[in-house]
Structures are given as C-alpha cells and as structure tokens.
Scaffold this motif. Structure first.
Motif, PDB file in Angstrom:
ATOM      1  N   TYR A 156      16.050  15.484   3.402  1.00 36.13           N
ATOM      2  CA  TYR A 156      15.108  13.259   3.971  1.00 36.13           C
ATOM      3  C   TYR A 156      16.376  12.876   4.097  1.00 36.13           C
ATOM      4  N   ILE A 157      17.560  12.311   3.121  1.00 35.96           N
ATOM      5  CA  ILE A 157      18.094  11.759   3.073  1.00 35.96           C
ATOM      6  C   ILE A 157      19.347  12.087   4.200  1.00 35.96           C
ATOM      7  N   ALA A 158      19.492  13.111   4.508  1.00 34.33           N
ATOM      8  CA  ALA A 158      20.512  13.693   5.093  1.00 34.33           C
ATOM      9  C   ALA A 158      19.846  13.214   6.942  1.00 34.33           C
ATOM     10  N   LEU A 159      18.568  14.129   6.653  1.00 33.25           N
ATOM     11  CA  LEU A 159      18.109  13.059   8.465  1.00 33.25           C
ATOM     12  C   LEU A 159      18.495  11.748   8.307  1.00 33.25           C
ATOM     13  N   ILE A 160      17.896  10.390   7.677  1.00 35.54           N
ATOM     14  CA  ILE A 160      18.427   9.578   7.595  1.00 35.54           C
ATOM     15  C   ILE A 160      19.546   9.161   8.059  1.00 35.54           C
ATOM     16  N   VAL A 161      20.692  10.098   7.156  1.00 37.01           N
ATOM     17  CA  VAL A 161      22.027   9.333   7.630  1.00 37.01           C
ATOM     18  C   VAL A 161      22.802   9.673   9.515  1.00 37.01           C
ATOM     19  N   LEU A 210       1.043  -1.359  -0.175  1.00 38.78           N
ATOM     20  CA  LEU A 210      -0.187  -0.040   0.044  1.00 38.78           C
ATOM     21  C   LEU A 210       1.016   1.553  -0.323  1.00 38.78           C
ATOM     22  N   MET A 211       1.586   1.260   0.582  1.00 39.92           N
ATOM     23  CA  MET A 211       2.917   2.129   0.917  1.00 39.92           C
ATOM     24  C   MET A 211       3.763   2.691  -0.022  1.00 39.92           C
ATOM     25  N   LEU A 212       3.949   1.925  -1.433  1.00 38.36           N
ATOM     26  CA  LEU A 212       4.737   1.812  -2.691  1.00 38.36           C
ATOM     27  C   LEU A 212       3.627   2.182  -3.515  1.00 38.36           C
ATOM     28  N   PHE A 213       2.039   2.367  -3.717  1.00 41.44           N
ATOM     29  CA  PHE A 213       1.800   2.359  -4.160  1.00 41.44           C
ATOM     30  C   PHE A 213       1.367   4.124  -4.171  1.00 41.44           C
ATOM     31  N   ILE A 214       0.931   4.447  -2.742  1.00 43.14           N
ATOM     32  CA  ILE A 214       0.782   5.446  -2.412  1.00 43.14           C
ATOM     33  C   ILE A 214       1.654   6.135  -3.267  1.00 43.14           C
ATOM     34  N   ALA A 215       3.220   5.643  -2.916  1.00 38.45           N
ATOM     35  CA  ALA A 215       4.464   6.628  -3.527  1.00 38.45           C
ATOM     36  C   ALA A 215       4.544   6.918  -4.757  1.00 38.45           C
ATOM     37  N   VAL A 216       3.930   5.446  -5.526  1.00 44.21           N
ATOM     38  CA  VAL A 216       3.908   6.023  -6.918  1.00 44.21           C
ATOM     39  C   VAL A 216       3.186   6.904  -7.312  1.00 44.21           C
ATOM     40  N   GLY A 217       1.795   7.025  -6.996  1.00 44.65           N
ATOM     41  CA  GLY A 217       0.158   8.005  -6.925  1.00 44.65           C
ATOM     42  C   GLY A 217       0.677   9.161  -6.740  1.00 44.65           C
ATOM     43  N   ALA A 218       2.050   9.405  -5.870  1.00 51.99           N
ATOM     44  CA  ALA A 218       2.400  10.589  -5.507  1.00 51.99           C
ATOM     45  C   ALA A 218       3.257  11.608  -6.953  1.00 51.99           C
ATOM     46  N   GLY A 219       4.248  10.782  -7.136  1.00 55.86           N
ATOM     47  CA  GLY A 219       5.484  10.980  -8.009  1.00 55.86           C
ATOM     48  C   GLY A 219       4.346  11.002  -9.237  1.00 55.86           C
ATOM     49  N   PHE A 264       8.394   2.949   4.711  1.00 51.28           N
ATOM     50  CA  PHE A 264       7.494   3.714   5.225  1.00 51.28           C
ATOM     51  C   PHE A 264       8.857   5.400   4.910  1.00 51.28           C
ATOM     52  N   LEU A 265       9.969   4.535   4.727  1.00 50.71           N
ATOM     53  CA  LEU A 265      10.919   5.722   4.965  1.00 50.71           C
ATOM     54  C   LEU A 265      11.096   6.224   3.299  1.00 50.71           C
ATOM     55  N   LEU A 266      11.076   4.428   2.484  1.00 50.20           N
ATOM     56  CA  LEU A 266      10.894   5.275   0.658  1.00 50.20           C
ATOM     57  C   LEU A 266      10.050   6.002   0.538  1.00 50.20           C
ATOM     58  N   MET A 267       9.011   5.130   1.079  1.00 51.89           N
ATOM     59  CA  MET A 267       7.169   6.100   0.769  1.00 51.89           C
ATOM     60  C   MET A 267       7.625   7.279   1.069  1.00 51.89           C
ATOM     61  N   LEU A 268       7.935   7.898   2.398  1.00 49.23           N
ATOM     62  CA  LEU A 268       8.436   8.951   2.592  1.00 49.23           C
ATOM     63  C   LEU A 268       9.247   9.794   1.703  1.00 49.23           C
ATOM     64  N   ALA A 269      10.444   9.066   0.413  1.00 48.63           N
ATOM     65  CA  ALA A 269      11.250  10.337   0.213  1.00 48.63           C
ATOM     66  C   ALA A 269      10.239  10.222  -0.876  1.00 48.63           C
ATOM     67  N   VAL A 270       9.986   9.709  -1.443  1.00 47.75           N
ATOM     68  CA  VAL A 270       9.400   9.817  -3.135  1.00 47.75           C
ATOM     69  C   VAL A 270       8.053  10.773  -2.708  1.00 47.75           C
ATOM     70  N   LEU A 323      14.759   1.327  10.973  1.00 54.47           N
ATOM     71  CA  LEU A 323      15.464   1.358   9.965  1.00 54.47           C
ATOM     72  C   LEU A 323      14.922   0.045   8.750  1.00 54.47           C
ATOM     73  N   TYR A 324      15.139  -1.156   9.594  1.00 53.42           N
ATOM     74  CA  TYR A 324      14.908  -2.282   8.474  1.00 53.42           C
ATOM     75  C   TYR A 324      13.251  -2.775   8.859  1.00 53.42           C
ATOM     76  N   ASP A 325      13.021  -2.169   9.860  1.00 50.60           N
ATOM     77  CA  ASP A 325      11.496  -3.270   9.547  1.00 50.60           C
ATOM     78  C   ASP A 325      10.618  -1.636   8.887  1.00 50.60           C
ATOM     79  N   GLY A 326      11.362  -0.237   8.840  1.00 54.93           N
ATOM     80  CA  GLY A 326      10.211   0.910   7.879  1.00 54.93           C
ATOM     81  C   GLY A 326      10.607   1.006   7.281  1.00 54.93           C
ATOM     82  N   PHE A 327      11.137   0.299   6.585  1.00 54.54           N
ATOM     83  CA  PHE A 327      12.039   0.694   5.526  1.00 54.54           C
ATOM     84  C   PHE A 327      11.123   1.595   4.061  1.00 54.54           C
TER      85      PHE A 327
END
Length: 246
Positions: free
Chosen positions: A116-121, A74-83, A149-155, A143-147
């Motif tokens: 955003y990437i800087a905050l993740i790092v 679902l998060m992946l589809f939301i990210a694609v839809g947002a982009g 979600f973090l990817l969705m936010l990155a998009v 980071l592992y379990d919520g990857f």
C-alpha cells in the motif's frame, strides 16, 4: 446504584464555558466600543447578543458545524476500530508472545501495508503524479486533502487482512462490527466538535481574534488544536470506563 466518576469535566463543557465567556466579553467590549484601526478601516468588536449577532448565530449554526473536520474524525475512529477489532493493535503490543497463526497473519498484514505504501509513493513520484496537484505541488493535492482517508486505509487494509487471517473476522458482519466498535467515543467527540466549531466561528465573528492580534495562520493552528486536543482525552476516558478506572 450507578457510580459517577469525579474530577472529570468533559471537553464539550469546557468549550461551552469558553463560548459563553467569548459572548459576554464581546457584549461588554461592544458597549465599551472597543475597536482597532487596521489599514484604512476601523475594526470594531461585535457583540453576538445584538440583533445582527443573534441573526448570525441562528443562520450560521449548521454551517459552523460544517466547518469542523467531522469526516476526518470519523475516518480516524473507523481506523482505530478496525485495528482494535481485528486484534492487530493488541498484537503490536505483544509481538514476542504470538501463536504461529498470529505470526503468519502479522507478516501478511505487514506485506499488505508495504504494498500500500509503495502504491502511495508511486502515485506521488511516478507516472502522472496522480496524488499531487495539477501544478505538481503538495498543497491542494489529493494527497494533502485526502491524507486522513489514505491514513485510514493504511490501518484498515492490514487490519482487515489480519482479522481474516486469524479468523477473527469470519463474516462481513464481523468486519462491520469491528470497524464501528469505537464509534461510541466518536459520539462524544462529535458533540465536542459541535461546540468547538461554534466557539471558533464566534471568535472570528466578534473580531476578538483580530483585535488580539492573532494572524490568520495562527488562528488556523489554534483552530486545529481546539478541534483535536479533546481526542486523546475522550479516548482515554472511554478506555478507563471499560477497565473500571475512575
């Protein structure tokens, strides 16, 4: 008159056929009393069509689906839809033919992504290692379990900024519509995941995976492939339907 495309077999149908095949094989194998000795115990092939198997199938139907990575999908589809809804994905395909407003919006969205990437790092390497596990490892960490979600936010974050900057998004409703624009293919993927989850759990219940010598690690890889391989097929099919390609 509606036109029906040919040569297309939905992944959910393929998985349903495989599920039926597994059930039949487990039934025949249980009649033949196929088993395998592992350690100090004998592991027999279990049939889904027996009383215990039918009870398991009914009892575990919902929990099987719960094991599928529906939330990640679902998060992946939301990210694609947002982009796509913001126009950012389209912009990436034509960087040489942008208007001044689009160029400015694109640079702003890139800056947002870098921050955003800087905050993740920072969350991984600095301070209290917020995104790492208690022991400082990656396994079992946020980071592992919520990857996904973090990817969705990155998009979603750069897409939101881009849409607002180009005035593609004028209201909150525009944002919601864009984020949910690709959820129709998600419904197809959801049905596929439902059948895939049942297929995977049935393989494990019948012990077919163990009797075939498939290790738990290999089974996790196979499960991942079963869940996610249909995704590009469904997305491609959805795109082709919109463009009129059979």
């Amino acid at each position: 008159m509606s036109k029906r495309s040919t040569g297309w077999l939905h992944p959910a149908i393929i998985y349903l056929i495989l599920l039926i095949l597994v059930i039949v094989v487990s039934w025949i194998g249980s009649i033949m009393e196929i088993s395998r000795v592992g350690g100090n115990e004998e592991l027999a092939l279990r049939s889904v069509l027996g009383v215990p198997g039918l009870r398991w199938a009914v009892r575990s139907a919902a929990s099987c689906f719960g094991n599928a990575p529906v939330g990640n999908a679902l998060m992946l589809f939301i990210a694609v839809g947002a982009g796509r809804g913001s126009g950012l994905l389209r912009t990436l395909t034509r960087l040489k033919n942008l208007s001044p407003k689009e160029i400015t919006a694109f640079y702003i969205s890139v800056v947002v992504l870098i921050i955003y990437i800087a905050l993740i790092v920072f969350g991984v390497f600095a301070g209290s290692h917020l995104l790492l596990g208690i022991t400082g490892s990656l396994k079992g960490s946020p980071l592992y379990d919520g990857f996904m979600f973090l990817l969705m936010l990155a998009v979603c974050l750069p897409s939101l900024v881009y849409g607002l900057s180009t005035e593609t998004f004028r209201t909150a409703q525009d944002c919601v519509d864009a984020f949910s624009t690709i959820l129709i293919p998600f419904a197809h993927f959801l049905v596929t995941m439902l059948v895939a989850a049942q297929l995977i759990q049935t393989l494990e219940y019948t012990h077919i995976d163990i009797l075939l010598g498939i290790s738990p690690g290999a089974m996790r890889i196979i499960s991942f492939l079963i869940y996610w391989l249909p995704l590009p097929i469904i997305l491609l099919r959805s795109t082709n339907k919109k463009t009129g390609i059979k």
